[in-house]
Design a protein around this motif. Sequence first.
Motif, short mmCIF file in Angstrom:
data_model
loop_
_atom_site.label_atom_id
_atom_site.label_comp_id
_atom_site.label_asym_id
_atom_site.label_seq_id
_atom_site.Cartn_x
_atom_site.Cartn_y
_atom_site.Cartn_z
N ASN A 1 83.17 31.19 44.98
CA ASN A 1 82.90 30.62 43.73
C ASN A 1 84.08 29.39 43.54
O ASN A 1 84.93 29.28 44.38
N LEU A 2 83.76 28.83 42.58
CA LEU A 2 84.66 27.67 42.19
C LEU A 2 86.13 28.17 42.17
O LEU A 2 86.43 29.18 41.57
N GLY A 3 87.17 27.38 42.51
CA GLY A 3 88.39 27.88 42.60
C GLY A 3 88.95 28.62 43.68
O GLY A 3 90.09 28.59 44.07
N ASP A 4 88.02 29.20 44.63
CA ASP A 4 88.44 29.80 45.76
C ASP A 4 89.20 28.94 46.63
O ASP A 4 88.81 27.98 47.08
N LEU A 5 90.24 29.58 47.29
CA LEU A 5 90.93 28.94 48.22
C LEU A 5 90.33 29.07 49.60
O LEU A 5 89.81 30.44 49.75
N VAL A 6 89.86 28.20 50.49
CA VAL A 6 89.20 28.43 51.61
C VAL A 6 89.86 27.78 52.99
O VAL A 6 90.75 26.91 52.61
N LYS A 7 89.49 28.20 54.01
CA LYS A 7 90.14 27.75 55.40
C LYS A 7 88.63 27.18 56.12
O LYS A 7 87.51 27.86 56.24
N TRP A 8 88.83 26.01 56.82
CA TRP A 8 87.72 25.52 57.51
C TRP A 8 87.62 26.41 58.97
O TRP A 8 88.68 26.49 59.67
N VAL A 9 86.48 27.05 59.05
CA VAL A 9 86.08 27.59 60.45
C VAL A 9 85.26 26.72 61.35
O VAL A 9 85.44 27.07 62.60
N GLY A 10 84.45 25.83 60.67
CA GLY A 10 83.59 25.35 61.44
C GLY A 10 82.53 25.92 61.87
O GLY A 10 82.17 27.19 61.30
N PHE A 11 81.72 25.53 62.90
CA PHE A 11 80.64 26.23 63.61
C PHE A 11 80.49 25.64 64.84
O PHE A 11 81.23 24.54 65.37
N PRO A 12 79.86 26.35 65.85
CA PRO A 12 79.94 26.00 67.13
C PRO A 12 79.24 24.38 67.47
O PRO A 12 78.05 24.12 66.72
N GLY A 13 79.88 23.71 68.15
CA GLY A 13 79.26 22.34 68.47
C GLY A 13 79.99 21.42 67.49
O GLY A 13 79.59 20.15 67.57
N ALA A 14 80.61 21.67 66.38
CA ALA A 14 81.28 20.65 65.33
C ALA A 14 82.09 20.01 66.14
O ALA A 14 83.21 20.06 66.79
N THR A 15 82.02 18.52 65.70
CA THR A 15 82.81 17.59 66.12
C THR A 15 83.83 17.21 64.94
O THR A 15 85.16 16.78 65.23
N ALA A 16 83.19 17.04 63.64
CA ALA A 16 84.38 16.62 62.65
C ALA A 16 85.01 17.61 62.10
O ALA A 16 84.32 18.75 61.80
N GLN A 17 86.36 17.57 61.77
CA GLN A 17 87.12 18.34 61.14
C GLN A 17 87.99 17.72 60.13
O GLN A 17 88.18 16.75 60.02
N PRO A 18 88.28 18.37 59.18
CA PRO A 18 89.04 17.83 57.85
C PRO A 18 90.42 17.70 58.46
O PRO A 18 90.94 18.71 59.36
N GLU A 19 91.12 16.86 58.18
CA GLU A 19 92.65 16.92 58.87
C GLU A 19 93.40 18.19 58.14
O GLU A 19 94.27 18.59 58.91
N GLU A 20 93.22 18.55 56.97
CA GLU A 20 93.53 19.78 56.38
C GLU A 20 92.64 20.82 56.56
O GLU A 20 91.55 20.62 56.31
N LYS A 21 93.22 21.98 57.17
CA LYS A 21 92.30 23.21 57.28
C LYS A 21 91.96 24.07 56.01
O LYS A 21 91.27 24.94 56.06
N TYR A 22 92.76 23.75 54.84
CA TYR A 22 92.75 24.59 53.65
C TYR A 22 92.46 23.72 52.59
O TYR A 22 92.70 22.64 52.19
N GLY A 23 91.67 24.48 51.62
CA GLY A 23 91.40 23.48 50.52
C GLY A 23 90.58 24.52 49.38
O GLY A 23 90.72 25.57 49.52
N ILE A 24 90.36 23.85 48.05
CA ILE A 24 89.59 24.69 47.30
C ILE A 24 88.25 24.23 46.62
O ILE A 24 88.20 22.79 46.80
N ILE A 25 87.49 25.39 46.64
CA ILE A 25 86.17 25.01 46.08
C ILE A 25 85.99 24.24 44.92
O ILE A 25 86.81 24.89 43.82
#
Length: 66
Positions: free
Chosen positions: A2-26
């Motif tokens: 939901n909006l406002g949830d704090l999330v962590k980037w986990v990516g997916f197999p084969g992903a090459t692009a990643q955010p510089e920061e691994k934590y964010g808010i929806i």
Amino acid sequence: MNLGDLVKWVGFPGATAQPEEKYGIIIKKIYTHLSESSDRLNVLWGGGTIGRGLYQETVEVISEAD
């Protein structure tokens, strides 16, 4: 997820692009009307960038918004 949830980037197999920061808010949920699992997310990352149209499977909820 939901909006406002704090999330962590986990990516997916084969992903090459990643955010510089691994934590964010929806900040936006994009409804596809196909199924809830196909909805996309916009995430404001800690560094100030915005991830747009992310698959829900690429992030994990760390803390739910109240």
